[in-house]
Write a protein that holds these residues in place. Sequence first.
Motif, PDB file in Angstrom:
ATOM      1  N   HIS A   1      -3.485  -5.024   3.517  1.00 50.75           N
ATOM      2  CA  HIS A   1      -4.420  -4.151   4.218  1.00 50.75           C
ATOM      3  C   HIS A   1      -5.558  -3.810   3.259  1.00 50.75           C
ATOM      4  CE1 HIS A   1      -1.283  -3.250   7.282  1.00 50.75           C
ATOM      5  NE2 HIS A   1      -0.469  -3.322   6.234  1.00 50.75           N
ATOM      6  N   LYS A   2      -6.782  -4.201   3.601  1.00 52.78           N
ATOM      7  CA  LYS A   2      -7.922  -3.793   2.782  1.00 52.78           C
ATOM      8  C   LYS A   2      -8.123  -2.296   2.964  1.00 52.78           C
ATOM      9  CE  LYS A   2     -12.739  -4.674   1.639  1.00 52.78           C
ATOM     10  NZ  LYS A   2     -13.953  -5.469   1.892  1.00 52.78           N
ATOM     11  N   CYS A   3      -8.093  -1.570   1.841  1.00 50.84           N
ATOM     12  CA  CYS A   3      -8.157  -0.109   1.955  1.00 50.84           C
ATOM     13  C   CYS A   3      -8.670   0.492   0.653  1.00 50.84           C
ATOM     14  CB  CYS A   3      -6.765   0.448   2.269  1.00 50.84           C
ATOM     15  SG  CYS A   3      -6.713   2.233   2.504  1.00 50.84           S
ATOM     16  N   ASN A   4      -9.634   1.373   0.773  1.00 56.16           N
ATOM     17  CA  ASN A   4     -10.119   2.169  -0.346  1.00 56.16           C
ATOM     18  C   ASN A   4      -9.309   3.461  -0.360  1.00 56.16           C
ATOM     19  OD1 ASN A   4     -11.459   3.775  -2.174  1.00 56.16           O
ATOM     20  ND2 ASN A   4     -13.478   3.562  -1.229  1.00 56.16           N
ATOM     21  N   VAL A   5      -8.389   3.597  -1.307  1.00 51.24           N
ATOM     22  CA  VAL A   5      -7.475   4.741  -1.281  1.00 51.24           C
ATOM     23  C   VAL A   5      -8.200   6.074  -1.465  1.00 51.24           C
ATOM     24  CG1 VAL A   5      -5.456   3.435  -2.020  1.00 51.24           C
ATOM     25  CG2 VAL A   5      -6.932   4.519  -3.750  1.00 51.24           C
ATOM     26  N   SER A   6      -9.416   6.048  -2.001  1.00 45.41           N
ATOM     27  CA  SER A   6     -10.158   7.298  -2.168  1.00 45.41           C
ATOM     28  C   SER A   6     -10.781   7.788  -0.865  1.00 45.41           C
ATOM     29  CB  SER A   6     -11.250   7.133  -3.235  1.00 45.41           C
ATOM     30  OG  SER A   6     -12.266   6.256  -2.789  1.00 45.41           O
ATOM     31  N   ASN A   7     -10.696   6.964   0.186  1.00 43.38           N
ATOM     32  CA  ASN A   7     -11.238   7.329   1.500  1.00 43.38           C
ATOM     33  C   ASN A   7     -10.090   7.760   2.404  1.00 43.38           C
ATOM     34  OD1 ASN A   7     -12.071   6.992   4.335  1.00 43.38           O
ATOM     35  ND2 ASN A   7     -13.947   6.136   3.492  1.00 43.38           N
ATOM     36  N   GLN A   8     -10.018   9.047   2.702  1.00 43.75           N
ATOM     37  CA  GLN A   8      -8.880   9.575   3.450  1.00 43.75           C
ATOM     38  C   GLN A   8      -8.766   8.971   4.844  1.00 43.75           C
ATOM     39  OE1 GLN A   8      -8.526  13.907   4.706  1.00 43.75           O
ATOM     40  NE2 GLN A   8      -6.919  13.806   3.136  1.00 43.75           N
ATOM     41  N   GLU A   9      -9.896   8.755   5.497  1.00 39.58           N
ATOM     42  CA  GLU A   9      -9.870   8.201   6.852  1.00 39.58           C
ATOM     43  C   GLU A   9      -9.319   6.773   6.849  1.00 39.58           C
ATOM     44  OE1 GLU A   9     -12.478   9.852   5.550  1.00 39.58           O
ATOM     45  OE2 GLU A   9     -12.121  11.689   6.709  1.00 39.58           O
ATOM     46  N   GLU A  10      -9.723   5.976   5.868  1.00 38.33           N
ATOM     47  CA  GLU A  10      -9.207   4.610   5.779  1.00 38.33           C
ATOM     48  C   GLU A  10      -7.693   4.608   5.562  1.00 38.33           C
ATOM     49  OE1 GLU A  10     -10.961   1.674   3.262  1.00 38.33           O
ATOM     50  OE2 GLU A  10     -13.009   2.353   3.668  1.00 38.33           O
TER      51      GLU A  10
ATOM     52  N   ALA B   1      -5.492   6.984   6.255  1.00 32.11           N
ATOM     53  CA  ALA B   1      -4.806   7.502   7.440  1.00 32.11           C
ATOM     54  C   ALA B   1      -4.728   6.455   8.543  1.00 32.11           C
ATOM     55  CB  ALA B   1      -5.528   8.752   7.952  1.00 32.11           C
ATOM     56  N   SER B   2      -5.798   5.688   8.709  1.00 37.80           N
ATOM     57  CA  SER B   2      -5.835   4.660   9.749  1.00 37.80           C
ATOM     58  C   SER B   2      -4.800   3.575   9.479  1.00 37.80           C
ATOM     59  CB  SER B   2      -7.238   4.051   9.822  1.00 37.80           C
ATOM     60  OG  SER B   2      -7.279   2.999  10.762  1.00 37.80           O
ATOM     61  N   VAL B   3      -4.712   3.113   8.230  1.00 39.76           N
ATOM     62  CA  VAL B   3      -3.751   2.066   7.884  1.00 39.76           C
ATOM     63  C   VAL B   3      -2.324   2.574   8.046  1.00 39.76           C
ATOM     64  CG1 VAL B   3      -2.861   0.630   6.019  1.00 39.76           C
ATOM     65  CG2 VAL B   3      -5.330   0.876   6.324  1.00 39.76           C
ATOM     66  N   ILE B   4      -2.058   3.780   7.563  1.00 37.02           N
ATOM     67  CA  ILE B   4      -0.704   4.339   7.638  1.00 37.02           C
ATOM     68  C   ILE B   4      -0.270   4.516   9.091  1.00 37.02           C
ATOM     69  CG2 ILE B   4       0.719   6.350   7.110  1.00 37.02           C
ATOM     70  CD1 ILE B   4       0.020   4.474   4.705  1.00 37.02           C
ATOM     71  N   GLU B   5      -1.198   4.937   9.931  1.00 34.08           N
ATOM     72  CA  GLU B   5      -0.873   5.115  11.355  1.00 34.08           C
ATOM     73  C   GLU B   5      -0.484   3.785  11.996  1.00 34.08           C
ATOM     74  OE1 GLU B   5      -2.785   7.123  15.403  1.00 34.08           O
ATOM     75  OE2 GLU B   5      -4.043   6.798  13.639  1.00 34.08           O
ATOM     76  N   LYS B   6      -1.180   2.721  11.620  1.00 36.04           N
ATOM     77  CA  LYS B   6      -0.874   1.402  12.183  1.00 36.04           C
ATOM     78  C   LYS B   6       0.494   0.895  11.720  1.00 36.04           C
ATOM     79  CE  LYS B   6      -5.729  -0.017  12.496  1.00 36.04           C
ATOM     80  NZ  LYS B   6      -6.796  -0.865  11.881  1.00 36.04           N
ATOM     81  N   ILE B   7       0.864   1.210  10.493  1.00 31.83           N
ATOM     82  CA  ILE B   7       2.151   0.730   9.968  1.00 31.83           C
ATOM     83  C   ILE B   7       3.316   1.404  10.686  1.00 31.83           C
ATOM     84  CG2 ILE B   7       3.630   0.647   7.910  1.00 31.83           C
ATOM     85  CD1 ILE B   7       1.029   0.437   6.254  1.00 31.83           C
TER      86      ILE B   7
ATOM     87  N   LEU C   1      -0.169  10.383   0.023  1.00 33.52           N
ATOM     88  CA  LEU C   1       0.873  11.389   0.256  1.00 33.52           C
ATOM     89  C   LEU C   1       0.606  12.152   1.550  1.00 33.52           C
ATOM     90  CD1 LEU C   1       1.112  12.785  -3.383  1.00 33.52           C
ATOM     91  CD2 LEU C   1       2.945  11.572  -2.188  1.00 33.52           C
ATOM     92  N   TYR C   2      -0.630  12.545   1.737  1.00 30.86           N
ATOM     93  CA  TYR C   2      -1.018  13.335   2.916  1.00 30.86           C
ATOM     94  C   TYR C   2      -0.763  12.563   4.203  1.00 30.86           C
ATOM     95  CZ  TYR C   2      -3.940  16.471   5.748  1.00 30.86           C
ATOM     96  OH  TYR C   2      -4.404  17.356   6.702  1.00 30.86           O
ATOM     97  N   ALA C   3      -0.975  11.252   4.158  1.00 31.92           N
ATOM     98  CA  ALA C   3      -0.790  10.434   5.353  1.00 31.92           C
ATOM     99  C   ALA C   3       0.664  10.060   5.590  1.00 31.92           C
ATOM    100  CB  ALA C   3      -1.636   9.160   5.233  1.00 31.92           C
ATOM    101  N   VAL C   4       1.411   9.827   4.513  1.00 31.04           N
ATOM    102  CA  VAL C   4       2.763   9.278   4.645  1.00 31.04           C
ATOM    103  C   VAL C   4       3.835  10.345   4.871  1.00 31.04           C
ATOM    104  CG1 VAL C   4       4.591   8.092   3.349  1.00 31.04           C
ATOM    105  CG2 VAL C   4       2.278   7.150   3.406  1.00 31.04           C
TER     106      VAL C   4
END
Length: 254
Positions: A60-69, A71-77, A118-121
């Motif tokens: 998953h291409k993801c910039n971990v410093s971007n909270q929205e990115e 959160a979006s990836v974690i939601e899909k998983i 952490l916030y997303a997971v």
Amino acid sequence: MSKLAHKVAVITGGGSGIGRAISELFAKEGASVHILDLNEEEAQQVCEGILQRKGSGQAHKCNVSNQEEVASVIEKIGRIDILVNNAGIAHVGNIENCGKDDFDRIFNVNVKGAYNALYAVIPSMKKHGGGAILNLASIAAWVGIMDRFAYSMSKGAIFAMSLSVARDYIADNIRCNSISPARVHTPFVDGFIAKNYPGKEEEMFEKLSKSQPIGRMAQPEEIAKLALFLCSDDAGFITGNDYPIDGGFIKLNN
């Protein structure tokens, strides 16, 4: 039975170095591995290798410093059993050589990146009955290392966040630990030496290797083995701890 059979693992920065070794070992042990990495090509290469060995891996291409990115990836998983916060960058310099942009860059990736994951997971782990979290700290969180002001700051924060999460979510069956490696021989180290010590690569590699009392740098696979244990059910009674994996650096380097 594989140690991580039927587990879903998220590994940030899993496309290279320590993160790659963790991703490959976790997949070998039966986990469905999801790599979050800014470098999609490297992450995809790791996943292709995992798939060739009959494992399960997805990039998953993801910039971990971007909270929205994040959160979006974690939601899909969806369900997540294991989170490894490995993504990080370095900076060389004391406080006088650490400008605002340098400090913000290190903070945004190393500290905010871990926070975002952490916030997303954690809500997902709570919903599904628990999980294991491992954060990559550093010996820089334990001892003073010359010219590593911003990096040390970030790893000290990782150390403290790990303790806080372990305390807050122990009743939710979520374990949280951190590990603190000394120098590990990764492509980053080779690149750092080549950039800063042209023509003296062998000499500097030897010097950096011997800064560990054991006389060498760690291999990424050695860090991965400790990560595997702490994220597996074998470590079910372990939470709220940091584990130096340092070739004797902290206790013997006096």
